[in-house]
Design a protein around this motif. Sequence first.
Motif, PDB file in Angstrom:
ATOM      1  N   HIS A 167       0.824  -1.328  -0.134  1.00  0.00           N
ATOM      2  CA  HIS A 167       0.020   0.144  -0.077  1.00  0.00           C
ATOM      3  C   HIS A 167       1.056   1.327  -0.011  1.00  0.00           C
ATOM      4  CE1 HIS A 167       0.929  -0.763   4.046  1.00  0.00           C
ATOM      5  NE2 HIS A 167       0.694   0.571   4.351  1.00  0.00           N
ATOM      6  N   LEU A 168       2.258   1.354   0.050  1.00  0.00           N
ATOM      7  CA  LEU A 168       3.036   2.173   0.186  1.00  0.00           C
ATOM      8  C   LEU A 168       3.958   2.204  -1.261  1.00  0.00           C
ATOM      9  CD1 LEU A 168       4.870   1.631   3.578  1.00  0.00           C
ATOM     10  CD2 LEU A 168       2.940   3.445   2.940  1.00  0.00           C
ATOM     11  N   SER A 169       3.952   3.598  -1.706  1.00  0.00           N
ATOM     12  CA  SER A 169       4.427   3.724  -2.993  1.00  0.00           C
ATOM     13  C   SER A 169       6.114   3.707  -2.686  1.00  0.00           C
ATOM     14  CB  SER A 169       4.336   5.065  -3.761  1.00  0.00           C
ATOM     15  OG  SER A 169       4.603   6.101  -2.870  1.00  0.00           O
ATOM     16  N   MET A 170       6.882   3.538  -3.673  1.00  0.00           N
ATOM     17  CA  MET A 170       8.338   3.878  -3.356  1.00  0.00           C
ATOM     18  C   MET A 170       8.631   5.066  -3.173  1.00  0.00           C
ATOM     19  SD  MET A 170       9.764   0.623  -3.782  1.00  0.00           S
ATOM     20  CE  MET A 170      11.630   1.072  -4.000  1.00  0.00           C
ATOM     21  N   SER A 171       7.671   6.096  -3.460  1.00  0.00           N
ATOM     22  CA  SER A 171       8.055   7.558  -3.449  1.00  0.00           C
ATOM     23  C   SER A 171       7.885   7.826  -1.795  1.00  0.00           C
ATOM     24  CB  SER A 171       7.403   8.326  -4.165  1.00  0.00           C
ATOM     25  OG  SER A 171       7.500   9.809  -4.008  1.00  0.00           O
ATOM     26  N   GLN A 172       6.742   7.159  -1.229  1.00  0.00           N
ATOM     27  CA  GLN A 172       6.720   7.415   0.104  1.00  0.00           C
ATOM     28  C   GLN A 172       7.739   6.814   0.818  1.00  0.00           C
ATOM     29  OE1 GLN A 172       2.635   5.332  -0.236  1.00  0.00           O
ATOM     30  NE2 GLN A 172       1.550   7.176   0.737  1.00  0.00           N
ATOM     31  N   ILE A 173       8.095   5.461   0.597  1.00  0.00           N
ATOM     32  CA  ILE A 173       9.134   4.760   1.172  1.00  0.00           C
ATOM     33  C   ILE A 173      10.552   5.554   1.402  1.00  0.00           C
ATOM     34  CG2 ILE A 173      10.569   2.864   1.199  1.00  0.00           C
ATOM     35  CD1 ILE A 173       8.201   1.144   0.077  1.00  0.00           C
ATOM     36  N   TYR A 174      10.733   5.828   0.189  1.00  0.00           N
ATOM     37  CA  TYR A 174      11.976   6.844   0.052  1.00  0.00           C
ATOM     38  C   TYR A 174      12.047   8.117   1.039  1.00  0.00           C
ATOM     39  CZ  TYR A 174      14.786   3.723  -3.180  1.00  0.00           C
ATOM     40  OH  TYR A 174      15.485   2.602  -3.586  1.00  0.00           O
ATOM     41  N   SER A 175      10.710   8.816   1.039  1.00  0.00           N
ATOM     42  CA  SER A 175      10.635   9.837   1.663  1.00  0.00           C
ATOM     43  C   SER A 175      10.683   9.625   3.200  1.00  0.00           C
ATOM     44  CB  SER A 175       9.132  10.418   1.151  1.00  0.00           C
ATOM     45  OG  SER A 175       8.817  11.696   2.042  1.00  0.00           O
ATOM     46  N   ALA A 176      10.127   8.515   3.627  1.00  0.00           N
ATOM     47  CA  ALA A 176      10.094   8.078   5.110  1.00  0.00           C
ATOM     48  C   ALA A 176      11.612   7.981   5.510  1.00  0.00           C
ATOM     49  CB  ALA A 176       9.273   7.045   5.257  1.00  0.00           C
ATOM     50  N   LEU A 177      12.212   7.082   4.504  1.00  0.00           N
ATOM     51  CA  LEU A 177      13.709   6.849   4.819  1.00  0.00           C
ATOM     52  C   LEU A 177      14.407   8.065   4.931  1.00  0.00           C
ATOM     53  CD1 LEU A 177      14.318   3.655   2.478  1.00  0.00           C
ATOM     54  CD2 LEU A 177      14.139   3.678   4.929  1.00  0.00           C
ATOM     55  N   ALA A 178      14.180   9.225   4.046  1.00  0.00           N
ATOM     56  CA  ALA A 178      14.929  10.250   4.051  1.00  0.00           C
ATOM     57  C   ALA A 178      14.845  11.019   5.479  1.00  0.00           C
ATOM     58  CB  ALA A 178      14.608  11.195   2.841  1.00  0.00           C
ATOM     59  N   TYR A 179      13.526  11.027   5.726  1.00  0.00           N
ATOM     60  CA  TYR A 179      13.186  11.777   7.249  1.00  0.00           C
ATOM     61  C   TYR A 179      13.768  11.127   8.112  1.00  0.00           C
ATOM     62  CZ  TYR A 179      10.277  13.833  10.629  1.00  0.00           C
ATOM     63  OH  TYR A 179       9.851  14.574  11.714  1.00  0.00           O
ATOM     64  N   TYR A 180      13.943   9.707   8.125  1.00  0.00           N
ATOM     65  CA  TYR A 180      14.647   9.029   9.126  1.00  0.00           C
ATOM     66  C   TYR A 180      16.170   9.391   9.163  1.00  0.00           C
ATOM     67  CZ  TYR A 180      17.182   5.506  11.587  1.00  0.00           C
ATOM     68  OH  TYR A 180      18.172   4.715  12.407  1.00  0.00           O
ATOM     69  N   TRP A 181      16.661   9.529   8.116  1.00  0.00           N
ATOM     70  CA  TRP A 181      18.371   9.949   8.178  1.00  0.00           C
ATOM     71  C   TRP A 181      18.369  11.400   8.823  1.00  0.00           C
ATOM     72  CZ3 TRP A 181      21.678   6.442   9.113  1.00  0.00           C
ATOM     73  CH2 TRP A 181      21.253   5.091   8.790  1.00  0.00           C
ATOM     74  N   GLU A 182      17.427  12.147   8.434  1.00  0.00           N
ATOM     75  CA  GLU A 182      17.560  13.684   8.947  1.00  0.00           C
ATOM     76  C   GLU A 182      17.192  13.720  10.501  1.00  0.00           C
ATOM     77  OE1 GLU A 182      18.828  16.384   7.485  1.00  0.00           O
ATOM     78  OE2 GLU A 182      19.286  15.140   5.654  1.00  0.00           O
ATOM     79  N   HIS A 183      16.436  12.720  10.710  1.00  0.00           N
ATOM     80  CA  HIS A 183      15.896  12.859  12.173  1.00  0.00           C
ATOM     81  C   HIS A 183      16.147  11.440  12.999  1.00  0.00           C
ATOM     82  CE1 HIS A 183      13.433  15.480   9.932  1.00  0.00           C
ATOM     83  NE2 HIS A 183      13.485  16.237  11.111  1.00  0.00           N
ATOM     84  N   LYS A 184      17.616  10.942  12.622  1.00  0.00           N
ATOM     85  CA  LYS A 184      17.933   9.569  13.385  1.00  0.00           C
ATOM     86  C   LYS A 184      17.976   9.585  14.624  1.00  0.00           C
ATOM     87  CE  LYS A 184      21.497   6.319  12.777  1.00  0.00           C
ATOM     88  NZ  LYS A 184      21.385   5.463  13.997  1.00  0.00           N
ATOM     89  N   GLU A 185      18.481  10.413  15.439  1.00  0.00           N
ATOM     90  CA  GLU A 185      18.554  10.286  16.980  1.00  0.00           C
ATOM     91  C   GLU A 185      17.348  10.264  17.496  1.00  0.00           C
ATOM     92  OE1 GLU A 185      21.341  13.352  18.599  1.00  0.00           O
ATOM     93  OE2 GLU A 185      22.919  12.767  17.351  1.00  0.00           O
ATOM     94  N   GLU A 186      16.464  11.240  17.293  1.00  0.00           N
ATOM     95  CA  GLU A 186      15.102  11.387  17.556  1.00  0.00           C
ATOM     96  C   GLU A 186      14.156   9.966  17.315  1.00  0.00           C
ATOM     97  OE1 GLU A 186      11.271  13.834  15.714  1.00  0.00           O
ATOM     98  OE2 GLU A 186      13.399  14.819  15.856  1.00  0.00           O
ATOM     99  N   ILE A 187      14.304   9.452  16.115  1.00  0.00           N
ATOM    100  CA  ILE A 187      13.572   8.273  16.061  1.00  0.00           C
ATOM    101  C   ILE A 187      14.242   7.101  16.645  1.00  0.00           C
ATOM    102  CG2 ILE A 187      12.848   6.904  13.878  1.00  0.00           C
ATOM    103  CD1 ILE A 187      12.341   9.481  12.405  1.00  0.00           C
TER     104      ILE A 187
END
Length: 106
Positions: A52-72
Amino acid sequence: MTETTTTEYKHILVDEGNVPFIKGTSMKVVELITSVHAYGWSPEELHFQYPHLSMSQIYSALAYYWEHKEEIDADMQRRFDYAERLRLEAGESPLSKRLRADGLIK
């Protein structure tokens, strides 16, 4: 209606509790990242497991994670600690006790 805040990531919103999630879904970024950590899944495997997730959604979530790694990462640790505390408080299940008594598990 839940209030959300947009982010600079096309598919990521943040809810009123400051929890990032994938727009158009109920999946939190931390849940997707937990799958990466637990199973070592690539973006393609994440898409296979969560069609149900698009590749664009997945890559966006991964990018968000790497920018907010400590908090996540801290959120994942809090979730693990909470689950571990509940597991310890619950104690051994009756089924486990019976299997152990019958010598079927150690």
